[in-house]
Design an enzyme around this catalytic site. Structure first.
Site, short mmCIF file in Angstrom:
data_model
loop_
_atom_site.label_atom_id
_atom_site.label_comp_id
_atom_site.label_asym_id
_atom_site.label_seq_id
_atom_site.Cartn_x
_atom_site.Cartn_y
_atom_site.Cartn_z
NE ARG A 181 -4.06 0.14 1.75
CZ ARG A 181 -4.06 1.20 2.53
NH1 ARG A 181 -3.26 1.25 3.59
NH2 ARG A 181 -4.84 2.23 2.30
CB CYS A 208 14.93 -7.03 -6.26
SG CYS A 208 15.58 -8.48 -5.43
#
Ligand SMILES: *Cc1c(COP(=O)(O)O)cnc(C)c1O
Length: 432
Positions: A331, A362
């Protein structure tokens, strides 16, 4: 503390409904979603009781499953007399597998495929909320092939801007959802639905947005919808039985958020307003449906992580890096949502270390929160992020091939696993 079901126990640990969150993190591993079952039940019951008190017979609270969906949610809803809003065949399947009655399901979606519609018809889902004219035509044909008459509602965009984030505002005229009232499309499609043999138009739906902290957007939306109903009555002699006003009641994520809203008070105001408007416009007072999602489950949830590294960059910023991130809570990455975090095993110490709480994915944008004040942690400490019950597990992904965390419910001092952690085998299960 943000909520009163959170406390600090004798060990100085954060407790959720009296259960030690650090112990839970050690028992089940991290990342881990914890849920306070009583908090969920209390919220459900508040909606059910308030709606019984203020709205006509037939009015129903529908839990919006997209906020948090797994099988064991559904017996709770069933027991408390709630229906459920579902947005995919996956959510329908989950509810039905859990023994939830299909007649209490309301099926949403702005891009339902023929297969979705056939599935819903076969399973005898109670209500389908039709989003667009193409869906209406197709549903009528498919229901005809099955010699069925499907109860439907039409989703309308009332043109209300609830002043929340752009990404969670859905009731504006230029929204991708629903039939537009302003251009006459909604009235035209209503006429078309009323001519059809294999659908029965029960009424209208709207959902203005999310994170709403006062009654005004709901009153405004109800006003527009009731005017539309009066128009439909005048043009087609049609009396809608149901008005579905969607979800959207806000919850507190950080101390600076507005005061928690009194659900009973908002529903009482809404009821008075609707009664008056119906009288004024000479239309029947419809049964009301509401679809709360976030406000039922958000504050019941806490996510537990283990600190892996504290990366200090003197003169720049300091990172606390944990073993989760955007895969279990996207979020912040999606729309900059703010959260409160606590070092759960040092909850009684001052939070005087400003940092960025970052995850293990990553992606530089894999952050849970920026400018968060924590007690200075070290590797192995447990960080709790609060108010993660809604739109966290339900939005979780397998990015970087991380398995999704387990979900554990705590209730009256007991804990029970409701979703097990995904294993390495789960991650290659669909690969051929
Ligand atoms: C998202 C949504 C809800 C639930 O909204 P909350 O903000 O979680 O209460 C209800 N109805 C519809 C149609 C939705 O899209």
């Amino acid at each position: 503390m943000l909520y009163n079901h959170l406390s600090i126990n004798e060990q100085g640990h954060l407790a959720l409904a009296g259960v030690d969150t650090v112990e839970m993190a050690e028992k089940y591993g991290t990342p881990l979603y914890l849920l306070d079952e009583m908090q969920i039940r209390t919220k459900c019951w508040t909606y059910v009781q308030s709606m019984r008190k203020h709205f006509p017979v037939g009015s129903t609270a529908l839990y919006a499953g997209k906020a948090l969906c797994f099988k064991q949610m559904y017996p709770i809803l069933k027991q408390l007399g709630m229906g459920a809003d579902v947005v995919s065949t996956g959510e329908i399947h989950t509810a039905l597998e859990a023994g939830f009655p299909a007649s209490m399901l309301v099926f949403h979606g702005n891009a339902k495929t023929d297969d979705d519609l056939r599935y819903a018809l076969d399973k005898r889902v109670g209500w389908i909320v039709v989003d667009n004219p193409e869906e209406l035509e197709r549903l009528n044909e498919l229901a005809g092939e099955k010699r069925a008459c499907q109860k439907i509602m039409l989703r309308l965009t009332p043109g209300i801007d609830p002043h929340t984030f752009e990404a969670v505002s859905t009731g504006k005229v230029d929204s991708k959802f629903g039939l537009v009232i302003e251009t006459g499309q909604a009235l035209e499609v209503t006429g078309r639905a009323l001519e059809m043999k294999n659908v029965e138009l029960m009424g209208f739906h709207c959902h203005v947005g999310s994170q709403i902290f006062d009654s005004k957007p709901f009153l405004d939306a109800a006003g527009v919808m009731l005017s539309f109903m009066a128009e439909a009555k005048q043009k087609y002699g049609y009396n809608a039985q149901v008005l579905n006003l969607g979800g959207g009641i806000g919850v507190r994520y950080v101390e600076s958020d507005p005061e928690e809203i009194d659900i009973d008070k908002v529903l009482s105001e809404l009821s008075n307003y609707i009664t008056n408007q119906c009288w004024r416009m000479k239309i029947f007072s419809p049964a009301i449906f509401l679809e709360p999602g976030r406000s039922i489950v958000a504050d019941a949830g806490v996510t537990m992580y283990t600190v892996q590294s504290v990366k200090q960059i003197p003169g720049y910023k300091d990172y606390v890096i944990v073993d989760g991130g955007m895969t279990d809570n996207p979020r912040y990455a999606l729309y900059g949502a703010k959260y409160t975090a606590i070092v759960a095993n040092k909850a009684d110490r001052p939070a005087d270390f400003p940092c960025t709480l970052a995850g293990r994915c990553c992606e530089s944008g894999d952050v849970i929160g920026e400018n968060i004040a924590l007690t200075r942690p070290e590797r192995g400490d447990k960080v709790a992020v609060l108010t993660t019950g809604a739109y966290n597990y339900s939005m979780a992904s397998n990015y970087n091939r991380f398995g999704r965390p387990a979900v554990v419910m705590v209730c009256q001092g007991e804990d029970r696993l409701v979703v097990r952690r995904e294993t390495l085998e789960d991650l290659t299960r669909c690969d051929v």
